[in-house]
Design a protein around this motif. Structure first.
Motif, short mmCIF file in Angstrom:
data_model
loop_
_atom_site.label_atom_id
_atom_site.label_comp_id
_atom_site.label_asym_id
_atom_site.label_seq_id
_atom_site.Cartn_x
_atom_site.Cartn_y
_atom_site.Cartn_z
N UNK A 123 11.16 2.63 9.87
CA UNK A 123 11.09 1.90 11.16
C UNK A 123 10.70 0.49 10.97
N UNK A 124 9.70 0.01 11.36
CA UNK A 124 9.42 -1.54 11.01
C UNK A 124 8.62 -1.92 9.89
N UNK A 125 8.13 -0.74 9.25
CA UNK A 125 7.23 -0.87 7.82
C UNK A 125 5.89 -0.77 8.23
N UNK A 126 5.36 -0.41 9.49
CA UNK A 126 4.02 -0.48 9.77
C UNK A 126 3.19 0.81 8.74
N UNK A 127 3.89 1.91 8.41
CA UNK A 127 3.36 2.91 7.51
C UNK A 127 3.17 2.18 6.08
N UNK A 128 4.13 1.63 5.82
CA UNK A 128 3.99 1.19 4.43
C UNK A 128 3.01 -0.06 4.35
N UNK A 129 2.92 -0.79 5.53
CA UNK A 129 1.73 -1.71 5.43
C UNK A 129 0.22 -1.23 5.23
N UNK A 130 0.16 -0.17 6.18
CA UNK A 130 -1.06 0.66 6.10
C UNK A 130 -1.36 1.03 4.62
N UNK A 131 -0.40 1.80 4.15
CA UNK A 131 -0.55 2.41 2.86
C UNK A 131 -0.93 1.38 1.79
#
Length: 552
Positions: A123-131
């Protein structure tokens, strides 16, 4: 035709056109390619909308399928087809279930949000930013201990876990820092799935950057040797974590197959977290549309309860209507029918399984908010079964409407849309489930008896000790976020239907002060799921021309 094939054959509008349809200027969005964008916040002043909020929830999930997201999308499309200005606010999918067993979270058939491949993957990378933010904090904690431990953190009492957005049972319990004196301080650790993390909860409950930083600073990372809590603010890294989340905080704009604007942002699971998309996403949709259709994860006992008791007070608004999604198939399974027998008409099993839906209807009406049942139609449903289910709902004074959204999209939910419009016009005064000043254990007892239909709560010795500690720290009156199996109203996933006289077993609490609640772990619920014997990932592929294959 498979969901992905329907999505791949659709014609999407450029995201700037979807933004314009939603009432956003090109200056108010940040494009992530031609079909995705983030919405810049705060929005400029604009005319006030009706701000009608519709919460879509469901019966307890079964392998038979319920289709909560599909109905949410179909209802949003139907409201627009009915001449209303509507938007949808959904959660972001996690790669854990996408690659595992449950599937994606973009709807299905002709009621989907697109681009579904992007949304279900990076998607827009939100999950990666949170991780990354979560694991940066973990690294900073261990570095602090290694570099002299000025705060006196007891490494045996560090409660902050690392996370990964994939199901990986091997990481539930690990030992870190082994291999020699320069490799860190050895201690026990573990991983949660990203969507169960406090970072995710904070992202979904924060109202702006200042609130994000305030919440991050309040995170309890562990305890000192004197058993005093230690926070992120004390560690001095609040600003660094905020930097990593500054873009993830902005809601994501996409579209449905029918070009209804859809905001997808935040994705906490409802069985082990609070199960709702972000406050910012819902607030933004309310500012832009007259009708906002949103959903909460799993059954009404989990996602909807947490929406009403945790999210709504932060949002400053309760739903005007609650839609409970049910299927004939799911209720027959709750009535004792095996999955491979669900295509055969069985009115007796349907009536027996109706007890599950009736319990959810009763629990949602407890909040004094109008309830409508959406019967999500499947191909094998008979007219006799659909009629019977409508009649059963009528017997408990609840309107039920058949919706054929998988096959027909918004046109299959026009009757549901008209029913929802009427219920949204009613003046209601929502009633809170429990008082803010109630003790934590009393709030849990209320949820168990009023929402689950249970009899009692049993606390483990560890949980009882924690309750006493929380009183010392002044945490004993915070809201509670129940972590419980999604498959049953009880904490035993095998007890289907509407069990009674059961006891919920609380084994442990996890304080999440940044999120503003205490998590109660019940039964054998896991905060890091595992993959099934045959993960969905085994059926996925990438064609030489870049076409994605096998993603539902």
């Amino acid at each position: 035709m498979k969901d992905i094939e329907i999505a791949q054959q659709s014609e999407m509008l450029p995201i700037v056109e979807i933004a314009k349809k939603a009432g956003l200027s090109e200056d108010e969005i940040e494009q992530y390619g031609p079909y995705k964008a983030k919405i810049g916040l705060p929005l400029s002043a604009r005319p006030k909308t009706k701000q009608k909020l519709i919460l879509v929830t469901a019966v307890n999930p079964t392998p038979a399928g319920e289709g909560k997201s599909t109905v949410t999308v179909g209802l949003g499309d139907a409201l627009n087809l009915s001449g209303q200005k509507a938007m949808i606010a959904l959660r972001e999918p996690s790669l854990g279930p996408v690659m595992g067993m449950k599937g994606g979270a973009t709807g299905g058939g002709y009621s989907q949000v697109v681009p579904m491949e992007d949304i279900n993957l990076h998607f827009t990378g939100d999950m990666h930013a949170l991780t990354t933010a979560n694991n940066t904090l973990a690294a900073l904690i261990d570095n602090h201990i290694y570099q002299g431990n000025k705060l006196g953190i007891d490494q045996r009492r560090v409660i902050w876990k690392r996370v990964l957005d994939i199901n990986d049972r091997a990481l539930r319990h690990v030992v870190i820092g082994i291999g020699g004196i320069t490799q860190g301080i050895p201690r026990e650790d573990g991983f949660d799935i990203t969507v169960a993390s406090e970072m995710m909860a904070i992202l979904c409950l924060a109202t702006d950057i200042a609130d994000l930083k305030r919440r991050l600073g309040k995170i309890v990372i562990g305890y000192t040797f004197e058993k005093e809590p230690v926070t992120v603010d004390q560690l001095g890294v609040t600003g660094a974590l905020a930097l990593l989340l500054k873009d993830a905080l902005k809601p994501n704009l996409v579209q449905t197959l029918a070009h209804t604007p859809a905001i997808i942002h935040g994705g906490p699971f409802a069985n082990i977290a609070h199960g709702c998309n972000s406050v910012l996403a819902t607030k933004t949709a309310l500012q832009l549309a007259d009708y906002t259709v949103t959903e909460a994860g799993f059954g009404a006992d989990l996602g909807a309860e947490k929406f009403l008791d945790i999210k709504a007070p932060q949002l400053g608004k309760y739903p005007d209507t609650i839609v409970i999604v049910a299927t004939v198939r799911a209720l027959k399974m709750n009535g004792g029918v095996a999955k491979n027998e669900l295509d055969h008409e069985d009115l007796v099993a349907l009536e027996n399984g109706f007890a599950n839906l009736a319990r959810h209807i009763k629990s949602m009406k407890r909040y004094n908010i109008p309830v409508v049942v959406a019967i999500n139609r499947f191909m094998a449903d008979t007219e006799a079964e659909l009629t019977k289910l409508v009649e059963l709902c009528a017997e408990i004074d609840t309107k039920a409407v058949v919706a054929d959204v998988w096959a027909k999209g918004g046109t299959g939910a026009l009757d549901l849309a008209q029913t929802v419009i009427k219920t949204c016009d009613k003046d209601v005064a929502p009633v809170e489930l429990y008082a803010k000043e109630d003790l934590l254990e009393d709030k849990i007892k209320t949820i168990v008896t009023e929402i689950y239909g249970g009899k009692d709560v049993e606390f483990s010795p560890k949980a009882l000790r924690q309750l006493q500690e929380f009183k010392t720290f002044g945490w004993d009156k915070l809201p509670v976020c129940m972590a419980k199996t999604q498959y049953s109203l009880s904490d035993d996933p095998k007890k289907l239907g509407a069990p009674t006289d059961f006891t919920i077993h609380v084994r442990e609490f996890v304080p999440k002060l940044g999120a503003g609640f205490i998590v109660a772990l019940t039964g054998n619920v896991l905060t890091m799921p595992g993959l099934p014997k045959v993960p969905a990932a085994m059926g996925m592929n990438l064609a030489d021309d870049g076409t994605i294959i096998g993603l539902y």
